[in-house]
Motif scaffolding. Structure first.
Motif, PDB file in Angstrom:
ATOM      1  N   LYS A  12     141.422  84.105  34.835  1.00 48.52           N
ATOM      2  CA  LYS A  12     141.759  82.690  34.992  1.00 48.52           C
ATOM      3  C   LYS A  12     143.229  82.522  35.402  1.00 48.52           C
ATOM      4  CE  LYS A  12     140.397  79.538  32.090  1.00 48.52           C
ATOM      5  NZ  LYS A  12     140.114  78.808  30.826  1.00 48.52           N
ATOM      6  N   TYR A  13     144.097  83.371  34.843  1.00 53.65           N
ATOM      7  CA  TYR A  13     145.527  83.307  35.151  1.00 53.65           C
ATOM      8  C   TYR A  13     145.771  83.617  36.626  1.00 53.65           C
ATOM      9  CZ  TYR A  13     150.536  84.195  34.917  1.00 53.65           C
ATOM     10  OH  TYR A  13     151.887  84.166  35.134  1.00 53.65           O
ATOM     11  N   GLU A  14     145.070  84.625  37.136  1.00 52.27           N
ATOM     12  CA  GLU A  14     145.234  85.003  38.540  1.00 52.27           C
ATOM     13  C   GLU A  14     144.711  83.914  39.474  1.00 52.27           C
ATOM     14  OE1 GLU A  14     143.329  88.790  38.746  1.00 52.27           O
ATOM     15  OE2 GLU A  14     145.089  89.853  37.975  1.00 52.27           O
ATOM     16  N   THR A  19     145.636  77.199  30.938  1.00 51.66           N
ATOM     17  CA  THR A  19     146.467  76.163  30.330  1.00 51.66           C
ATOM     18  C   THR A  19     147.702  76.831  29.737  1.00 51.66           C
ATOM     19  OG1 THR A  19     145.367  76.367  28.190  1.00 51.66           O
ATOM     20  CG2 THR A  19     144.429  74.783  29.759  1.00 51.66           C
ATOM     21  N   LEU A  20     148.625  76.025  29.274  1.00 48.21           N
ATOM     22  CA  LEU A  20     149.836  76.584  28.665  1.00 48.21           C
ATOM     23  C   LEU A  20     149.509  77.356  27.387  1.00 48.21           C
ATOM     24  CD1 LEU A  20     152.340  73.630  29.140  1.00 48.21           C
ATOM     25  CD2 LEU A  20     152.261  75.780  30.394  1.00 48.21           C
ATOM     26  N   LYS A  21     148.532  76.895  26.653  1.00 47.18           N
ATOM     27  CA  LYS A  21     148.141  77.568  25.412  1.00 47.18           C
ATOM     28  C   LYS A  21     147.550  78.943  25.725  1.00 47.18           C
ATOM     29  CE  LYS A  21     145.672  76.610  21.140  1.00 47.18           C
ATOM     30  NZ  LYS A  21     144.805  75.670  20.432  1.00 47.18           N
ATOM     31  N   GLU A  22     146.730  79.024  26.767  1.00 44.79           N
ATOM     32  CA  GLU A  22     146.138  80.307  27.149  1.00 44.79           C
ATOM     33  C   GLU A  22     147.201  81.264  27.672  1.00 44.79           C
ATOM     34  OE1 GLU A  22     141.688  78.736  28.424  1.00 44.79           O
ATOM     35  OE2 GLU A  22     143.294  78.790  29.923  1.00 44.79           O
ATOM     36  N   GLU A  23     148.168  80.740  28.417  1.00 41.91           N
ATOM     37  CA  GLU A  23     149.257  81.593  28.896  1.00 41.91           C
ATOM     38  C   GLU A  23     150.080  82.121  27.726  1.00 41.91           C
ATOM     39  OE1 GLU A  23     151.598  79.756  31.945  1.00 41.91           O
ATOM     40  OE2 GLU A  23     149.830  79.308  33.171  1.00 41.91           O
ATOM     41  N   GLN A  24     150.259  81.300  26.715  1.00 43.57           N
ATOM     42  CA  GLN A  24     150.984  81.758  25.522  1.00 43.57           C
ATOM     43  C   GLN A  24     150.220  82.871  24.825  1.00 43.57           C
ATOM     44  OE1 GLN A  24     154.087  80.798  24.806  1.00 43.57           O
ATOM     45  NE2 GLN A  24     154.060  82.373  23.222  1.00 43.57           N
TER      46      GLN A  24
END
Length: 161
Positions: A12-14, A19-24
Protein backbone atom coordinates in the motif's frame (compact mmCIF):
# COMPACT_ATOMS: atom_id res chain seq x y z
CA UNK A 1 0.87 -12.85 10.94
CA UNK A 2 2.70 -9.59 11.68
CA UNK A 3 4.95 -10.15 8.69
CA UNK A 4 1.91 -10.54 6.42
CA UNK A 5 0.41 -7.26 7.58
CA UNK A 6 3.76 -5.46 7.14
CA UNK A 7 4.06 -6.77 3.57
CA UNK A 8 0.51 -5.58 2.81
CA UNK A 9 1.32 -2.17 4.32
CA UNK A 10 4.50 -1.98 2.21
CA UNK A 11 2.51 -2.71 -0.91
CA UNK A 12 0.00 0.00 0.00
CA UNK A 13 2.90 2.35 0.81
CA UNK A 14 4.47 1.80 -2.61
CA UNK A 15 1.12 2.58 -4.25
CA UNK A 16 0.71 5.72 -2.13
CA UNK A 17 -2.43 4.49 -0.40
CA UNK A 18 -1.33 4.37 3.26
CA UNK A 19 -2.56 6.60 6.03
CA UNK A 20 -0.32 8.38 8.50
CA UNK A 21 -1.12 5.77 11.14
CA UNK A 22 -0.09 2.93 8.82
CA UNK A 23 3.12 4.74 7.90
CA UNK A 24 3.88 5.11 11.60
CA UNK A 25 3.43 1.33 12.00
CA UNK A 26 5.95 0.78 9.19
CA UNK A 27 8.43 3.19 10.80
CA UNK A 28 8.05 1.41 14.13
CA UNK A 29 8.58 -2.00 12.54
CA UNK A 30 11.71 -0.96 10.63
CA UNK A 31 13.21 0.80 13.64
CA UNK A 32 13.45 -2.55 15.45
CA UNK A 33 16.66 -4.55 15.53
CA UNK A 34 15.17 -7.66 13.96
CA UNK A 35 13.58 -7.27 10.55
CA UNK A 36 12.72 -10.03 8.09
CA UNK A 37 15.68 -10.72 5.79
CA UNK A 38 13.77 -10.07 2.57
CA UNK A 39 12.64 -6.66 3.94
CA UNK A 40 16.10 -5.45 5.01
CA UNK A 41 16.34 -3.17 1.99
CA UNK A 42 13.51 -0.96 3.37
CA UNK A 43 15.20 -0.43 6.73
CA UNK A 44 17.59 2.43 5.67
CA UNK A 45 14.75 4.29 3.97
CA UNK A 46 12.52 4.30 7.05
CA UNK A 47 15.51 5.04 9.30
CA UNK A 48 16.19 8.12 7.17
CA UNK A 49 12.56 9.21 7.48
CA UNK A 50 12.62 8.97 11.27
CA UNK A 51 15.94 10.89 11.50
CA UNK A 52 14.75 13.47 8.99
CA UNK A 53 11.58 14.03 10.97
CA UNK A 54 13.62 15.20 13.95
CA UNK A 55 15.60 17.81 11.96
CA UNK A 56 14.82 21.44 12.62
CA UNK A 57 15.64 24.59 10.73
CA UNK A 58 17.60 26.87 13.04
CA UNK A 59 18.62 29.78 10.80
CA UNK A 60 16.78 33.06 11.15
CA UNK A 61 14.94 34.38 8.14
CA UNK A 62 14.92 38.11 7.48
CA UNK A 63 11.29 39.12 7.11
CA UNK A 64 11.95 42.71 6.13
CA UNK A 65 14.20 43.65 3.27
CA UNK A 66 16.69 46.42 3.63
CA UNK A 67 15.77 49.58 1.78
CA UNK A 68 18.58 50.85 -0.37
CA UNK A 69 18.78 54.60 -0.35
CA UNK A 70 19.34 55.71 -3.93
CA UNK A 71 19.03 59.39 -3.07
CA UNK A 72 22.71 59.51 -2.20
CA UNK A 73 23.67 58.43 -5.71
CA UNK A 74 21.22 60.88 -7.27
CA UNK A 75 22.82 63.67 -5.26
CA UNK A 76 26.30 62.60 -6.40
CA UNK A 77 25.16 62.54 -10.03
CA UNK A 78 23.59 66.00 -9.70
CA UNK A 79 26.78 67.43 -8.25
CA UNK A 80 28.77 65.85 -11.09
CA UNK A 81 26.45 67.40 -13.69
CA UNK A 82 26.73 70.82 -12.08
CA UNK A 83 30.51 70.54 -11.94
CA UNK A 84 30.74 69.57 -15.61
CA UNK A 85 28.34 72.35 -16.56
CA UNK A 86 30.42 74.90 -14.70
CA UNK A 87 33.64 73.61 -16.25
CA UNK A 88 32.38 73.56 -19.84
CA UNK A 89 30.18 76.66 -19.71
CA UNK A 90 30.49 79.29 -22.40
CA UNK A 91 29.97 82.97 -21.71
CA UNK A 92 26.33 83.65 -22.46
CA UNK A 93 26.70 87.29 -23.43
CA UNK A 94 29.52 86.81 -25.92
CA UNK A 95 27.87 83.77 -27.50
CA UNK A 96 24.60 85.69 -27.87
CA UNK A 97 26.29 88.69 -29.40
CA UNK A 98 28.34 86.52 -31.73
CA UNK A 99 25.33 84.61 -33.11
CA UNK A 100 22.64 87.30 -32.84
CA UNK A 101 21.63 87.35 -36.52
CA UNK A 102 18.26 88.73 -37.59
CA UNK A 103 17.65 91.01 -34.66
CA UNK A 104 15.98 94.38 -35.02
CA UNK A 105 16.70 97.54 -33.17
CA UNK A 106 13.39 99.13 -34.16
CA UNK A 107 10.31 97.41 -32.61
CA UNK A 108 8.05 98.47 -35.51
CA UNK A 109 10.29 96.68 -38.04
CA UNK A 110 10.26 93.57 -35.87
CA UNK A 111 6.42 93.71 -35.66
CA UNK A 112 6.14 94.05 -39.45
CA UNK A 113 8.43 91.06 -40.04
CA UNK A 114 6.55 88.92 -37.53
CA UNK A 115 3.24 89.89 -39.18
CA UNK A 116 4.59 88.90 -42.63
CA UNK A 117 5.85 85.57 -41.29
CA UNK A 118 2.57 84.77 -39.56
CA UNK A 119 0.58 85.71 -42.69
CA UNK A 120 2.73 83.38 -44.78
CA UNK A 121 2.25 80.53 -42.27
CA UNK A 122 -1.50 81.20 -42.17
CA UNK A 123 -1.74 81.08 -45.97
CA UNK A 124 0.02 77.72 -46.16
CA UNK A 125 -2.12 76.39 -43.32
CA UNK A 126 -5.32 77.46 -45.07
CA UNK A 127 -4.34 75.70 -48.31
CA UNK A 128 -3.70 72.53 -46.32
CA UNK A 129 -7.10 72.81 -44.62
CA UNK A 130 -8.83 73.32 -48.00
CA UNK A 131 -7.54 69.99 -49.24
CA UNK A 132 -8.82 68.28 -46.11
CA UNK A 133 -12.37 69.58 -46.72
CA UNK A 134 -12.84 66.87 -49.36
CA UNK A 135 -12.94 64.35 -46.54
CA UNK A 136 -16.45 65.56 -45.75
CA UNK A 137 -17.59 64.25 -49.15
CA UNK A 138 -15.95 60.92 -48.41
CA UNK A 139 -17.90 60.73 -45.13
CA UNK A 140 -21.18 61.29 -47.02
CA UNK A 141 -20.30 58.41 -49.35
CA UNK A 142 -19.59 56.05 -46.46
CA UNK A 143 -22.98 56.89 -44.93
CA UNK A 144 -24.74 55.77 -48.11
CA UNK A 145 -22.78 52.53 -48.01
CA UNK A 146 -24.06 52.06 -44.48
CA UNK A 147 -27.64 52.35 -45.79
CA UNK A 148 -26.88 49.69 -48.40
CA UNK A 149 -25.72 47.35 -45.62
CA UNK A 150 -29.03 47.86 -43.80
CA UNK A 151 -30.97 47.01 -46.98
CA UNK A 152 -28.85 43.89 -47.44
CA UNK A 153 -29.52 42.79 -43.85
CA UNK A 154 -33.28 43.25 -44.34
CA UNK A 155 -33.33 41.24 -47.58
CA UNK A 156 -31.30 38.43 -46.02
CA UNK A 157 -33.80 38.21 -43.17
CA UNK A 158 -36.71 38.07 -45.62
CA UNK A 159 -35.21 35.40 -47.86
CA UNK A 160 -33.99 33.20 -45.02
CA UNK A 161 -37.53 32.86 -43.62
Amino acid sequence: MVLNSIEKLLEKYENGETTLKEEQQLKNYFSQETVAPHLEMYKPMFAYFSVNQQEQFTKTLPLKTKKVNHYKWIAVAAVAVFMLGYYFKTPVVSAYEEYAYGTYNNPEEALNEVTKSLAMISGHLNTGVATVNYLGEVNKGTKTIGYLNEIENATSIIFKK
